[in-house]
Design a protein around this motif. Structure first.
Motif, mmCIF file in Angstrom:
data_model
loop_
_atom_site.group_PDB
_atom_site.id
_atom_site.type_symbol
_atom_site.label_atom_id
_atom_site.label_comp_id
_atom_site.label_asym_id
_atom_site.label_seq_id
_atom_site.Cartn_x
_atom_site.Cartn_y
_atom_site.Cartn_z
ATOM 1 N N ILE A 4 0.867 -1.173 0.000
ATOM 2 C CA ILE A 4 0.000 0.000 0.000
ATOM 3 C C ILE A 4 0.908 1.228 0.000
ATOM 4 C CG2 ILE A 4 -1.782 1.264 1.272
ATOM 5 C CD1 ILE A 4 -2.376 -1.503 2.663
ATOM 6 N N VAL A 5 0.594 2.211 -0.840
ATOM 7 C CA VAL A 5 1.361 3.457 -0.848
ATOM 8 C C VAL A 5 0.431 4.632 -0.572
ATOM 9 C CG1 VAL A 5 3.150 2.621 -2.408
ATOM 10 C CG2 VAL A 5 1.187 3.786 -3.348
ATOM 11 N N ASP A 6 0.960 5.624 0.097
ATOM 12 C CA ASP A 6 0.217 6.846 0.392
ATOM 13 C C ASP A 6 0.755 7.950 -0.520
ATOM 14 O OD1 ASP A 6 -0.992 9.117 1.368
ATOM 15 O OD2 ASP A 6 -0.639 8.619 3.465
ATOM 16 N N GLN A 7 0.119 8.125 -1.659
ATOM 17 C CA GLN A 7 0.577 9.112 -2.632
ATOM 18 C C GLN A 7 0.526 10.532 -2.082
ATOM 19 O OE1 GLN A 7 -1.881 8.232 -6.080
ATOM 20 N NE2 GLN A 7 -0.150 7.192 -7.041
ATOM 21 N N ASP A 8 -0.375 10.783 -1.143
ATOM 22 C CA ASP A 8 -0.516 12.135 -0.591
ATOM 23 C C ASP A 8 0.711 12.563 0.209
ATOM 24 O OD1 ASP A 8 -3.046 12.411 -1.714
ATOM 25 O OD2 ASP A 8 -4.041 11.622 0.070
ATOM 26 N N LYS A 9 1.455 11.614 0.747
ATOM 27 C CA LYS A 9 2.631 11.937 1.557
ATOM 28 C C LYS A 9 3.947 11.746 0.804
ATOM 29 C CE LYS A 9 0.396 10.919 5.936
ATOM 30 N NZ LYS A 9 0.384 10.052 7.114
ATOM 31 N N CYS A 10 3.888 11.228 -0.414
ATOM 32 C CA CYS A 10 5.091 10.969 -1.210
ATOM 33 C C CYS A 10 5.834 12.272 -1.498
ATOM 34 C CB CYS A 10 4.700 10.286 -2.517
ATOM 35 S SG CYS A 10 6.092 9.931 -3.610
ATOM 36 N N VAL A 11 7.172 12.218 -1.384
ATOM 37 C CA VAL A 11 8.004 13.390 -1.661
ATOM 38 C C VAL A 11 8.774 13.257 -2.978
ATOM 39 C CG1 VAL A 11 8.210 14.045 0.758
ATOM 40 C CG2 VAL A 11 9.910 12.518 -0.250
ATOM 41 N N ALA A 12 8.462 12.234 -3.758
ATOM 42 C CA ALA A 12 9.002 12.051 -5.107
ATOM 43 C C ALA A 12 10.524 11.889 -5.150
ATOM 44 C CB ALA A 12 8.563 13.199 -6.019
ATOM 45 N N SER A 13 11.072 11.188 -4.171
ATOM 46 C CA SER A 13 12.527 10.995 -4.147
ATOM 47 C C SER A 13 12.991 9.938 -5.152
ATOM 48 C CB SER A 13 12.996 10.605 -2.751
ATOM 49 O OG SER A 13 12.622 9.270 -2.463
ATOM 50 N N GLY A 14 12.122 8.998 -5.493
ATOM 51 C CA GLY A 14 12.467 7.976 -6.479
ATOM 52 C C GLY A 14 13.229 6.786 -5.934
ATOM 53 N N GLN A 15 13.435 6.720 -4.634
ATOM 54 C CA GLN A 15 14.159 5.596 -4.048
ATOM 55 C C GLN A 15 13.435 4.277 -4.293
ATOM 56 O OE1 GLN A 15 17.249 5.790 -2.673
ATOM 57 N NE2 GLN A 15 17.126 7.889 -3.389
ATOM 58 N N CYS A 16 12.115 4.298 -4.289
ATOM 59 C CA CYS A 16 11.344 3.074 -4.515
ATOM 60 C C CYS A 16 11.561 2.539 -5.930
ATOM 61 C CB CYS A 16 9.861 3.317 -4.256
ATOM 62 S SG CYS A 16 9.137 4.664 -5.218
ATOM 63 N N VAL A 17 11.590 3.434 -6.892
ATOM 64 C CA VAL A 17 11.790 3.020 -8.282
ATOM 65 C C VAL A 17 13.195 2.465 -8.472
ATOM 66 C CG1 VAL A 17 11.782 3.789 -10.683
ATOM 67 C CG2 VAL A 17 10.126 4.733 -9.077
ATOM 68 N N SER A 18 14.163 3.067 -7.832
ATOM 69 C CA SER A 18 15.534 2.567 -7.916
ATOM 70 C C SER A 18 15.667 1.180 -7.304
ATOM 71 C CB SER A 18 16.498 3.517 -7.203
ATOM 72 O OG SER A 18 16.510 4.769 -7.824
ATOM 73 N N SER A 19 14.934 0.928 -6.234
ATOM 74 C CA SER A 19 15.026 -0.345 -5.526
ATOM 75 C C SER A 19 14.182 -1.447 -6.151
ATOM 76 C CB SER A 19 14.584 -0.174 -4.074
ATOM 77 O OG SER A 19 15.438 0.711 -3.414
ATOM 78 N N ALA A 20 13.015 -1.097 -6.643
ATOM 79 C CA ALA A 20 12.087 -2.105 -7.176
ATOM 80 C C ALA A 20 11.333 -1.563 -8.390
ATOM 81 C CB ALA A 20 11.112 -2.523 -6.080
ATOM 82 N N PRO A 21 12.010 -1.433 -9.526
ATOM 83 C CA PRO A 21 11.388 -0.838 -10.713
ATOM 84 C C PRO A 21 10.253 -1.661 -11.317
ATOM 85 C CG PRO A 21 13.555 -1.710 -11.247
ATOM 86 C CD PRO A 21 13.405 -1.796 -9.754
ATOM 87 N N ASP A 22 10.159 -2.940 -10.964
ATOM 88 C CA ASP A 22 9.056 -3.760 -11.457
ATOM 89 C C ASP A 22 7.789 -3.562 -10.633
ATOM 90 O OD1 ASP A 22 10.632 -4.893 -13.465
ATOM 91 O OD2 ASP A 22 11.336 -6.489 -12.137
ATOM 92 N N VAL A 23 7.914 -2.890 -9.505
ATOM 93 C CA VAL A 23 6.783 -2.708 -8.601
ATOM 94 C C VAL A 23 6.356 -1.242 -8.514
ATOM 95 C CG1 VAL A 23 5.970 -3.052 -6.237
ATOM 96 C CG2 VAL A 23 7.531 -4.709 -7.265
ATOM 97 N N PHE A 24 7.330 -0.324 -8.612
ATOM 98 C CA PHE A 24 7.045 1.099 -8.445
ATOM 99 C C PHE A 24 7.476 1.892 -9.676
ATOM 100 C CE2 PHE A 24 8.093 -0.618 -4.237
ATOM 101 C CZ PHE A 24 6.928 -0.334 -3.556
ATOM 102 N N ASP A 25 6.758 2.975 -9.919
ATOM 103 C CA ASP A 25 7.121 3.940 -10.955
ATOM 104 C C ASP A 25 6.792 5.317 -10.389
ATOM 105 O OD1 ASP A 25 8.009 5.008 -13.332
ATOM 106 O OD2 ASP A 25 6.465 4.097 -14.581
#
Length: 64
Positions: A4-25
């Protein structure tokens, strides 16, 4: 594993995409996290856990 992700609190750092690009964009217009797969295969579990740990805003919740 359910993610589950909370888009309202996301700061757009991109760490999730770097760690798991098949799961996050990220949205192109503002960089906010986009969840590509809320129930990824077991082989991606370590990557997802790392993404959650590295998220500076702590917006990724993992339900085992």
């Amino acid at each position: 594993m359910k993610i589950i992700v909370d888009q309202d609190k996301c700061v757009a750092s991109g760490q999730c995409v770097s760690s798991a690009p098949d799961v996050f964009d990220q949205r192109e217009d503002d960089g906010i996290v986009v969840l590509l797969n809320d129930n990824p295969p077991a082989g991606l579990a370590d990557d997802v856990r790392q993404a959650a740990a590295l998220c500076p805003a702590l917006v990724i919740t993992i339900v085992e």
